[in-house]
Design a protein around this motif. Structure first.
Motif, short mmCIF file in Angstrom:
data_model
loop_
_atom_site.label_atom_id
_atom_site.label_comp_id
_atom_site.label_asym_id
_atom_site.label_seq_id
_atom_site.Cartn_x
_atom_site.Cartn_y
_atom_site.Cartn_z
N ASN A 121 -22.11 107.62 -19.03
CA ASN A 121 -21.39 108.88 -19.20
C ASN A 121 -22.17 109.79 -20.14
O ASN A 121 -22.57 109.39 -21.24
CB ASN A 121 -20.00 108.63 -19.78
N PRO A 122 -22.38 111.05 -19.74
CA PRO A 122 -23.09 111.99 -20.62
C PRO A 122 -22.15 112.54 -21.69
O PRO A 122 -20.92 112.47 -21.55
CB PRO A 122 -23.51 113.10 -19.64
N PRO A 123 -22.69 113.08 -22.76
CA PRO A 123 -21.85 113.77 -23.74
C PRO A 123 -21.15 114.98 -23.10
O PRO A 123 -21.69 115.60 -22.18
CB PRO A 123 -22.84 114.21 -24.83
N VAL A 124 -19.96 115.28 -23.60
CA VAL A 124 -19.18 116.41 -23.08
C VAL A 124 -18.77 117.28 -24.26
O VAL A 124 -18.21 116.78 -25.25
CB VAL A 124 -17.92 115.93 -22.31
N CYS A 125 -19.06 118.59 -24.17
CA CYS A 125 -18.63 119.53 -25.22
C CYS A 125 -17.12 119.68 -25.17
O CYS A 125 -16.54 119.85 -24.09
CB CYS A 125 -19.30 120.89 -25.03
N GLN A 126 -16.48 119.60 -26.33
CA GLN A 126 -15.02 119.72 -26.35
C GLN A 126 -14.57 121.10 -25.90
O GLN A 126 -13.53 121.25 -25.27
CB GLN A 126 -14.49 119.41 -27.76
N GLN A 127 -15.35 122.11 -26.21
CA GLN A 127 -15.04 123.47 -25.79
C GLN A 127 -16.26 124.05 -25.07
O GLN A 127 -17.41 123.79 -25.46
CB GLN A 127 -14.67 124.36 -26.98
N ALA A 128 -15.99 124.84 -24.06
CA ALA A 128 -17.10 125.48 -23.35
C ALA A 128 -17.87 126.39 -24.30
O ALA A 128 -19.11 126.50 -24.23
CB ALA A 128 -16.58 126.27 -22.15
N LEU A 129 -17.15 127.06 -25.19
CA LEU A 129 -17.79 127.91 -26.21
C LEU A 129 -17.07 127.66 -27.52
O LEU A 129 -15.86 127.87 -27.63
CB LEU A 129 -17.70 129.39 -25.82
N THR A 130 -17.81 127.21 -28.51
CA THR A 130 -17.25 126.99 -29.84
C THR A 130 -17.45 128.27 -30.64
O THR A 130 -18.58 128.74 -30.83
CB THR A 130 -17.95 125.82 -30.55
N VAL A 131 -16.33 128.87 -31.10
CA VAL A 131 -16.37 130.13 -31.85
C VAL A 131 -16.07 129.82 -33.31
O VAL A 131 -15.04 129.22 -33.64
CB VAL A 131 -15.37 131.15 -31.28
N VAL A 185 -19.36 121.39 -34.43
CA VAL A 185 -19.48 121.34 -32.98
C VAL A 185 -18.99 119.96 -32.55
O VAL A 185 -19.51 118.93 -33.02
CB VAL A 185 -20.94 121.55 -32.54
N VAL A 186 -17.98 119.91 -31.69
CA VAL A 186 -17.35 118.64 -31.31
C VAL A 186 -17.73 118.32 -29.87
O VAL A 186 -17.58 119.14 -28.96
CB VAL A 186 -15.82 118.71 -31.44
N ALA A 187 -18.27 117.09 -29.69
CA ALA A 187 -18.58 116.58 -28.35
C ALA A 187 -18.07 115.15 -28.27
O ALA A 187 -17.94 114.46 -29.29
CB ALA A 187 -20.08 116.64 -28.07
N THR A 188 -17.77 114.69 -27.06
CA THR A 188 -17.25 113.34 -26.86
C THR A 188 -18.07 112.63 -25.80
O THR A 188 -18.80 113.26 -25.03
CB THR A 188 -15.77 113.37 -26.42
N ASP A 189 -17.95 111.31 -25.79
CA ASP A 189 -18.63 110.48 -24.80
C ASP A 189 -17.65 109.40 -24.36
O ASP A 189 -17.06 108.70 -25.19
CB ASP A 189 -19.87 109.83 -25.42
N MET A 190 -17.42 109.27 -23.05
CA MET A 190 -16.42 108.33 -22.54
C MET A 190 -16.87 106.88 -22.60
O MET A 190 -16.09 105.97 -22.31
CB MET A 190 -16.05 108.69 -21.10
N ASP A 191 -18.14 106.65 -22.96
CA ASP A 191 -18.57 105.27 -23.13
C ASP A 191 -17.87 104.66 -24.33
O ASP A 191 -17.21 105.35 -25.13
CB ASP A 191 -20.10 105.22 -23.29
N GLN A 192 -18.01 103.33 -24.49
CA GLN A 192 -17.24 102.59 -25.49
C GLN A 192 -17.52 103.11 -26.89
O GLN A 192 -18.66 103.32 -27.29
CB GLN A 192 -17.57 101.10 -25.41
N GLU A 193 -16.42 103.29 -27.64
CA GLU A 193 -16.54 103.78 -29.01
C GLU A 193 -17.29 102.77 -29.87
O GLU A 193 -17.26 101.57 -29.63
CB GLU A 193 -15.14 104.02 -29.61
N ASP A 194 -17.91 103.31 -30.91
CA ASP A 194 -18.60 102.49 -31.92
C ASP A 194 -19.70 101.63 -31.31
O ASP A 194 -19.93 100.50 -31.75
CB ASP A 194 -17.59 101.62 -32.69
N THR A 195 -20.31 102.11 -30.26
CA THR A 195 -21.49 101.46 -29.68
C THR A 195 -22.59 102.51 -29.55
O THR A 195 -22.33 103.72 -29.63
CB THR A 195 -21.19 100.84 -28.31
N VAL A 196 -23.82 102.02 -29.34
CA VAL A 196 -24.93 102.97 -29.20
C VAL A 196 -24.76 103.84 -27.96
O VAL A 196 -25.32 104.94 -27.89
CB VAL A 196 -26.28 102.21 -29.16
N ASN A 197 -23.96 103.37 -26.99
CA ASN A 197 -23.77 104.15 -25.77
C ASN A 197 -23.02 105.45 -26.03
O ASN A 197 -23.15 106.41 -25.27
CB ASN A 197 -23.03 103.33 -24.72
N SER A 198 -22.17 105.45 -27.06
CA SER A 198 -21.39 106.66 -27.35
C SER A 198 -21.84 107.33 -28.64
O SER A 198 -21.20 108.27 -29.11
CB SER A 198 -19.90 106.30 -27.45
#
Length: 728
Positions: free
Chosen positions: A309-319, A335-348
């Motif tokens: 899973n790639p990183p995803v920006c929480q907002q399309a535009l952070t103001v 700037v907030v981004a998330t990754d659906m891979d497992q938390e607390d692993t190198v994948n995320s």
């Protein structure tokens, strides 16, 4: 004895020398001869024809002896015969059971199903199998060791099958005791008599660890590219002839697991951790009847994450916003981004990096981003809104495989370095009546602010700084014009506060910069004079309540009612009478009234509620809705229901008592009996009453406080009745 002929004999085995039979002959026979299966045991006396045994028969060696007997003349020629003589040997119980082994050994698994045989013992008996002599029963004579009140093993008394008992299935544990010795007996005569033979044998049983165990947690990587189904584990039942099956409690749309009849567990399709990160299901074993063999095993599967899973920006535009006076190192935002891979692993684990800044004035590196947190900081500074009011940044967010660009816009906002300034410092005064309605606008005020419009630095908040401790006034601001409106927030009271000396201040919601402070330019004066209005008298209470018994004496004091005039004038009663006390003037069922208080020129009205308490002042009487009568001639057991009523309030505990007047005629002809709290039965005492109207004096007591008694002369007709049971 008897003539020579074909004969059958049944003789029990053993017993030694015995007489069997004596044959008689016809002349010219003078002797007898026996041939055949005599086996040295059976013979005949030639002269007398006596058939005898010169030893013991043995059923185990020979069950039937077949002989030929004939009579002979003096020359040895046959006169009669030969005739067939058959001797059947009857078995007796003369052989003990014999085990086919001196010692037996067996192996049982921990948690094996109770009653499921894991070994057999076998014994035989040489006696006749068609008789109880050879019918054997098995039992356990001794059990070593036996730590529980019940045996851990059991034996089928017919087949010799040894299996765990219910107690054994639960308690057998090789960690506690891995070897047991049983002394097993075999008893003939089907165990039906004490006169039976018994043999025994030792049985050595070894307890081994159960094969039926849940595997450790199974880990499967998501999105596997292997050809499915894939073997992921295997379970083994203690019983080799069981059927394996899977069930789950979650009621999933599909369970991506299966099991074959060797206990091999498969995953049937690729799994997706982001869809479901773990599965729990159960493996069971059943016999051919569909009954459970072993306790269900819980299987736990964890789906291991891969970086898909790639990183995803929480907002399309952070103001974000930053004041132009912010110093270097100040935090602007995140700037907030998330990754659906497992938390607390190198994948995320995400890393942030600034890719570009536009415009790049006055420098191309005005901003810094923390690579692991995404916190944006100001590197240079302070910013100058005149040079650039907005900055656009592109932030590169990466994990170990994928990358994403997040857009950020930073607005440079004006600092609050200008204070609001009133257009005038003194708004003089206004005179208003104390009856002015709440919400009325008394004054419009105006201040201006030199900061950037439509920001927290230029918006003005008006407040009463002095002279209004009770918040009698409130000021609303028009956000478009910053114009203020002074309004009445609470009712005015000339007698309490005739004059208000107000000081109004103007402030911004945004804090001022450190070197700027509010001063007198942000203050204004305003004076409010309140004029008196002649107000009506005021009662001490909105509603007066009192409660008195209904028999209260005339002129009794009921309640004191007080009123006062806000201006301090005297208060007098309506119609010019000076009355301080309400008194009970006459006996009326009055429940609600209005009282008037009159001052010099005003009147006020309040409500007085008087609740009357019932007293027991009405004697009971009879309800005459259905007057009683009796049809002539009378029958035994006739009775009429009468009811007592009372005009006073009936409480839930109200109860009447009934009696007849104490005169001879009444008591000799009538009787009364209570039914419940309000009803009674009136009954004739005999059936020979005349046909006429009887006057029956009935006395009723209401048992009140104080009790009241009522006497009713009840007219009771004894009359001829129509078919509808009414007098005519």
């Amino acid at each position: 004895t008897g003539p020579l002929k074909d004969m059958n004999f049944s003789i029990p085995e053993g017993g030694g020398v015995r007489f069997v039979y004596q044959f008689t002959s016809k002349p010219p026979a003078v002797s007898f001869r026996a041939t055949g299966e005599k086996d040295g045991i059976i013979d005949i006396v030639p002269k007398t024809g006596i058939l005898y045994l010169n030893g013991s028969l043995d059923w185990e060696n020979k069950t039937v002896h077949r002989l030929q007997v004939e009579s002979l003349d003096d020359k040895g020629k046959t006169v009669e015969g030969p005739y067939a003589v058959t001797i059947y040997v009857e078995d007796i119980n003369d052989n003990p059971p014999e085990f086919d082994q001196i010692k037996y050994t067996g192996v049982v698994r921990q948690n094996s199903r109770p009653g499921k045989p894991f070994m057999y013992v076998h014994a035989t008996d040489r006696d006749d199998p068609t008789t109880p002599h050879a019918q054997l029963t098995y039992s356990i004579l001794h059990h070593f060791p036996n730590p529980y009140s019940e045996m851990l093993f059991q034996i089928d008394n017919v087949t010799g099958a040894i299996s765990p008992s219910k107690t054994g299935s639960y308690y057998l544990d090789p960690q506690k005791q891995d070897t047991f010795t049983l002394v097993v007996t075999a008893r003939d005569m089907a165990g039906m008599t004490m006169n039976a033979f018994t043999s025994s044998a030792d049985v050595i049983i070894t307890v081994k660890e159960s094969l039926w165990k849940a595997p450790a947690t199974i880990h499967i990587k998501e999105n596997s590219t292997q050809v499915h189904p894939v073997n992921i584990s295997q379970v083994h039942s203690n019983d080799p002839d069981t059927i394996y099956d899977i069930f789950e409690k979650e009621k999933l749309p599909r369970l991506p697991f299966s099991i074959d009849q060797n206990g091999v567990i498969y995953v049937t399709e690729p799994l997706d951790r982001e869809e479901k990160d773990s599965y729990t299901f159960y493996v069971v074993t059943k016999d051919n009847e569909g009954e459970l063999v072993d306790k269900p095993l819980q299987i736990h599967v964890v789906v291991e994450d891969i970086n898909d899973n790639p990183p995803v920006c929480q907002q399309a535009l952070t103001v974000l916003e930053v004041q132009e006076n912010e110093g270097g190192g100040s935090s602007i935002g995140t700037v907030v981004a998330t990754d659906m891979d497992q938390e607390d692993t190198v994948n995320s684990l995400l890393r942030f990096q600034l890719e570009s800044q536009f415009p790049d004035v006055p420098s191309s590196n005005l901003f810094l981003i923390q690579q692991h947190t995404g916190v944006l900081q100001l590197m240079g500074g302070p910013l100058n809104k005149q040079i650039a009011s907005n900055y656009s940044l592109k932030v590169l967010v990466t994990d170990t495989v994928f990358q994403t660009i997040c857009d950020v816009q930073i607005h440079v906002i004006d600092i609050n370095d200008q204070i609001p300034i009133f257009e005038k410092s003194d708004y003089q005064s206004v005179t208003v009546a104390e009856s002015l309605p709440v919400g009325t606008v008394l004054l419009e005020i105006q201040a201006t602010d030199g900061d950037e419009p439509a920001t927290g630095s230029s918006y003005i908040i008006y407040q009463m700084k002095e002279g209004d401790p009770n918040n009698t006034f409130v000021i609303d601001t028009d956000p478009e014009t910053n114009r203020g409106f002074v309004k009445l927030n609470k009712a005015l009271d000339f007698e309490a506060t005739p004059v208000y000396n107000l000081v109004i201040n103007a402030t911004n919601p945004e804090p001022l910069v450190a070197n700027v402070q509010y001063n007198s330019s942000s203050l204004a004066l305003f004076k409010v004079f309140v004029t008196n209005v002649d107000e009506p008298p005021v009662f001490q209470k909105m509603v007066y309540n009192a409660e008195v018994p209904e028999d209260i004496p005339v002129n009794t004091l009921v309640m004191t009612v007080e009123a006062y005039d806000p201006e301090g004038d005297s208060v007098r009663e309506v119609q010019g009478k000076h009355v301080q006390y309400l008194t009970w003037r006459k006996r009326l069922c009055l429940q609600k009234s209005h009282l008037l208080a009159e001052g010099e020129a005003q009147k006020s009205k309040t409500t007085f509620v008087l609740r009357l308490q019932d007293v027991n002042d009405n004697p009971p009487r009879l309800a005459m809705d259905n007057p009683p009568f009796f049809c002539h001639p009378l029958s035994r057991g006739e009775r009429a229901l009468i009811q007592a009523v009372d005009a006073d309030k009936l409480w839930y505990y109200s109860a009447f008592s009934f009696a007849l007047a104490d005169d001879v005629n009444t008591r000799s002809n009538w009787e009364i009996s209570k039914v419940n709290a309000t009803h009674a039965y009136l009954s004739p005492k005999h059936t020979n009453l005349e046909e006429k109207v009887y006057v029956v004096p009935v006395i009723i007591n209401d048992n009140g406080k104080p009790p009241l008694e009522g006497k009713v002369n009840l007219e009771v007709p004894v009359c001829k009745c129509s078919s509808e049971k009414s007098c005519f």
